[in-house]
Design a protein around this motif. Structure first.
Motif, PDB file in Angstrom:
ATOM      1  N   SER A  97     -13.409 -12.267  -2.399  1.00 35.76           N
ATOM      2  CA  SER A  97     -12.727 -13.310  -1.612  1.00 35.76           C
ATOM      3  C   SER A  97     -11.212 -13.089  -1.609  1.00 35.76           C
ATOM      4  CB  SER A  97     -13.062 -14.711  -2.165  1.00 35.76           C
ATOM      5  OG  SER A  97     -14.440 -14.959  -2.083  1.00 35.76           O
ATOM      6  N   LEU A  98     -10.807 -11.903  -1.167  1.00 35.13           N
ATOM      7  CA  LEU A  98      -9.399 -11.525  -1.169  1.00 35.13           C
ATOM      8  C   LEU A  98      -8.856 -11.464   0.247  1.00 35.13           C
ATOM      9  CD1 LEU A  98      -9.428  -8.512  -3.670  1.00 35.13           C
ATOM     10  CD2 LEU A  98      -8.798 -10.878  -4.175  1.00 35.13           C
ATOM     11  N   PRO A  99      -7.597 -11.845   0.457  1.00 28.65           N
ATOM     12  CA  PRO A  99      -6.939 -11.593   1.742  1.00 28.65           C
ATOM     13  C   PRO A  99      -6.628 -10.109   1.873  1.00 28.65           C
ATOM     14  CG  PRO A  99      -5.368 -12.519   0.195  1.00 28.65           C
ATOM     15  CD  PRO A  99      -6.711 -12.564  -0.490  1.00 28.65           C
ATOM     16  N   GLN A 100      -6.331  -9.671   3.095  1.00 29.26           N
ATOM     17  CA  GLN A 100      -6.120  -8.252   3.349  1.00 29.26           C
ATOM     18  C   GLN A 100      -5.002  -7.664   2.505  1.00 29.26           C
ATOM     19  OE1 GLN A 100      -7.813  -6.003   4.836  1.00 29.26           O
ATOM     20  NE2 GLN A 100      -6.282  -4.411   4.433  1.00 29.26           N
ATOM     21  N   GLN A 101      -3.920  -8.427   2.283  1.00 24.74           N
ATOM     22  CA  GLN A 101      -2.809  -7.888   1.493  1.00 24.74           C
ATOM     23  C   GLN A 101      -3.259  -7.503   0.089  1.00 24.74           C
ATOM     24  OE1 GLN A 101      -2.734 -10.761   3.232  1.00 24.74           O
ATOM     25  NE2 GLN A 101      -0.662 -11.239   3.973  1.00 24.74           N
ATOM     26  N   GLN A 102      -4.093  -8.342  -0.511  1.00 24.63           N
ATOM     27  CA  GLN A 102      -4.543  -8.048  -1.869  1.00 24.63           C
ATOM     28  C   GLN A 102      -5.576  -6.933  -1.898  1.00 24.63           C
ATOM     29  OE1 GLN A 102      -5.482 -11.809  -3.911  1.00 24.63           O
ATOM     30  NE2 GLN A 102      -3.748 -12.744  -2.844  1.00 24.63           N
ATOM     31  N   SER A 124       2.303   0.851   0.983  1.00 24.66           N
ATOM     32  CA  SER A 124       1.352  -0.042   1.645  1.00 24.66           C
ATOM     33  C   SER A 124       1.589  -0.173   3.139  1.00 24.66           C
ATOM     34  CB  SER A 124       1.422  -1.443   1.021  1.00 24.66           C
ATOM     35  OG  SER A 124       2.699  -2.029   1.241  1.00 24.66           O
ATOM     36  N   GLU A 125       2.602   0.521   3.660  1.00 26.70           N
ATOM     37  CA  GLU A 125       3.023   0.316   5.047  1.00 26.70           C
ATOM     38  C   GLU A 125       1.882   0.494   6.039  1.00 26.70           C
ATOM     39  OE1 GLU A 125       6.413   1.945   8.195  1.00 26.70           O
ATOM     40  OE2 GLU A 125       6.250   2.809   6.182  1.00 26.70           O
ATOM     41  N   ARG A 126       1.006   1.466   5.800  1.00 28.51           N
ATOM     42  CA  ARG A 126      -0.078   1.739   6.738  1.00 28.51           C
ATOM     43  C   ARG A 126      -1.330   0.926   6.440  1.00 28.51           C
ATOM     44  NH1 ARG A 126      -1.506   7.546   6.567  1.00 28.51           N
ATOM     45  NH2 ARG A 126      -2.343   7.248   8.663  1.00 28.51           N
ATOM     46  N   LEU A 127      -1.341   0.199   5.340  1.00 28.08           N
ATOM     47  CA  LEU A 127      -2.534  -0.555   4.952  1.00 28.08           C
ATOM     48  C   LEU A 127      -2.429  -2.047   5.245  1.00 28.08           C
ATOM     49  CD1 LEU A 127      -3.349   1.084   1.494  1.00 28.08           C
ATOM     50  CD2 LEU A 127      -4.024   1.821   3.771  1.00 28.08           C
ATOM     51  N   SER A 128      -1.238  -2.605   5.062  1.00 26.07           N
ATOM     52  CA  SER A 128      -1.053  -4.043   5.287  1.00 26.07           C
ATOM     53  C   SER A 128       0.441  -4.326   5.384  1.00 26.07           C
ATOM     54  CB  SER A 128      -1.666  -4.855   4.144  1.00 26.07           C
ATOM     55  OG  SER A 128      -1.653  -6.231   4.429  1.00 26.07           O
ATOM     56  N   ARG A 129       0.767  -5.462   5.953  1.00 27.09           N
ATOM     57  CA  ARG A 129       2.177  -5.809   6.146  1.00 27.09           C
ATOM     58  C   ARG A 129       2.628  -6.809   5.071  1.00 27.09           C
ATOM     59  NH1 ARG A 129       5.729  -5.210  10.127  1.00 27.09           N
ATOM     60  NH2 ARG A 129       4.113  -4.318  11.483  1.00 27.09           N
ATOM     61  N   PHE A 130       3.773  -6.503   4.459  1.00 26.95           N
ATOM     62  CA  PHE A 130       4.394  -7.400   3.488  1.00 26.95           C
ATOM     63  C   PHE A 130       5.822  -7.691   3.939  1.00 26.95           C
ATOM     64  CE2 PHE A 130       1.097  -5.204   1.116  1.00 26.95           C
ATOM     65  CZ  PHE A 130       0.502  -6.233   0.402  1.00 26.95           C
ATOM     66  N   ALA A 131       6.263  -8.913   3.713  1.00 24.30           N
ATOM     67  CA  ALA A 131       7.614  -9.296   4.132  1.00 24.30           C
ATOM     68  C   ALA A 131       8.676  -8.546   3.338  1.00 24.30           C
ATOM     69  CB  ALA A 131       7.801 -10.807   3.983  1.00 24.30           C
ATOM     70  N   ASP A 132       8.456  -8.430   2.032  1.00 25.85           N
ATOM     71  CA  ASP A 132       9.424  -7.776   1.152  1.00 25.85           C
ATOM     72  C   ASP A 132       8.788  -7.575  -0.208  1.00 25.85           C
ATOM     73  OD1 ASP A 132       9.411 -10.346   0.003  1.00 25.85           O
ATOM     74  OD2 ASP A 132      11.247 -10.940   1.063  1.00 25.85           O
ATOM     75  N   ALA A 133       9.596  -7.105  -1.171  1.00 28.78           N
ATOM     76  CA  ALA A 133       9.076  -6.841  -2.512  1.00 28.78           C
ATOM     77  C   ALA A 133       8.558  -8.107  -3.180  1.00 28.78           C
ATOM     78  CB  ALA A 133      10.163  -6.198  -3.377  1.00 28.78           C
ATOM     79  N   GLU A 134       9.206  -9.229  -2.933  1.00 26.64           N
ATOM     80  CA  GLU A 134       8.743 -10.473  -3.541  1.00 26.64           C
ATOM     81  C   GLU A 134       7.381 -10.885  -2.998  1.00 26.64           C
ATOM     82  OE1 GLU A 134       9.904 -12.116  -6.187  1.00 26.64           O
ATOM     83  OE2 GLU A 134      11.153 -10.316  -6.288  1.00 26.64           O
ATOM     84  N   ASP A 135       7.124 -10.572  -1.745  1.00 25.28           N
ATOM     85  CA  ASP A 135       5.806 -10.846  -1.170  1.00 25.28           C
ATOM     86  C   ASP A 135       4.744 -10.002  -1.865  1.00 25.28           C
ATOM     87  OD1 ASP A 135       3.924 -11.977   0.539  1.00 25.28           O
ATOM     88  OD2 ASP A 135       4.312 -10.542   2.156  1.00 25.28           O
TER      89      ASP A 135
END
Length: 227
Positions: A97-102, A124-135
């Motif tokens: 039950s994980l979101p795509q980022q995880q 992770s650039e090609r696998l999922s989008r993150f806003a920044d390092a804190e995300d």
């Protein structure tokens, strides 16, 4: 909190081969969607890549097939029937039950071992989008705080500038030993990260071409023409 999480590991305890194959399924779903779900041959090629893998492995088809079967039994992969060849897709997101980022972060940890937040952000650039390092850090903490935990924080060791994170799908890890281990490479600067991304893209293209050739040969049902 992190030390307690290290004792409460994920219920699925994978072998190194199973962890590698699961990481490949997660990665290739995003990077080569036209070849996904993967055949046993494509999964083997992905598992044995020389780049973006730590450690580098040399798995034979039997080991990859066995790993896929075991992942299917654990509910982490599913066989998809095809007219040409059996294929497999991962079920990590649904199973845990994980979101795509995880899912993406878990895949990177499975493929490349303990990594820092900034390494994971760059890779992770090609696998999922993150806003920044804190995300990225937020999603890693969610993986660590689960019951049972899927990841654990590894505090920085002597001479290291950042904490790292490790997955727990292969069972408990020796956090102290990992913290004391000097990474094979220092965190890459932006230029090196860009070069690494280009190398991964080229390797994915080669894998895609090999998969297409294998499909054509399988569809023809004949010996390859003399080359």
């Amino acid at each position: 909190m992190e030390s307690g999480n290290a004792e409460r590991t994920a219920t699925a305890v994978l072998s190194p081969e199973e962890a590698r194959v699961l990481g490949c399924l997660i990665e290739k779903e995003a990077t080569t969607p036209d070849l996904y779900p993967l055949t046993v041959s494509a999964a083997q090629s992905a598992a044995n890549q020389k780049t973006a893998r730590d450690p580098v492995m040399a798995l034979d088809p039997g080991a990859v097939n066995h790993a896929l079967r075991r992942l299917e039994q654990a509910g982490l992969a599913k066989q998809v029937f095809s007219t040409r060849a059996e294929r497999y897709e991962h079920r990590a997101g649904a199973h845990f039950s994980l979101p795509q980022q995880q899912v993406a972060l878990l895949g990177l940890l499975l493929l490349r071992g303990p990594q820092t937040v900034h390494e994971l952000l760059a890779r992770s650039e090609r696998l999922s989008r993150f806003a920044d390092a804190e995300d990225v850090r937020h999603h890693l903490e969610r993986l660590c705080q689960r019951e049972p935990a899927l990841a654990v924080l590894v505090p920085r060791g002597p001479g290291q500038r950042e904490d790292r994170y490790a997955h727990l799908l292969c069972g408990p890890v020796d956090v102290a030993a990992i913290a004391a281990r000097v990474p094979a490479q220092a965190p890459a600067p932006a230029a090196s990260a860009a070069l690494e991304a280009r190398l991964q893209a080229l390797e994915a293209e080669v894998a895609a071409l090999r998969g297409q050739v294998a499909q054509l040969l399988g569809a023809g049902g004949s010996e390859p023409a003399g080359e």
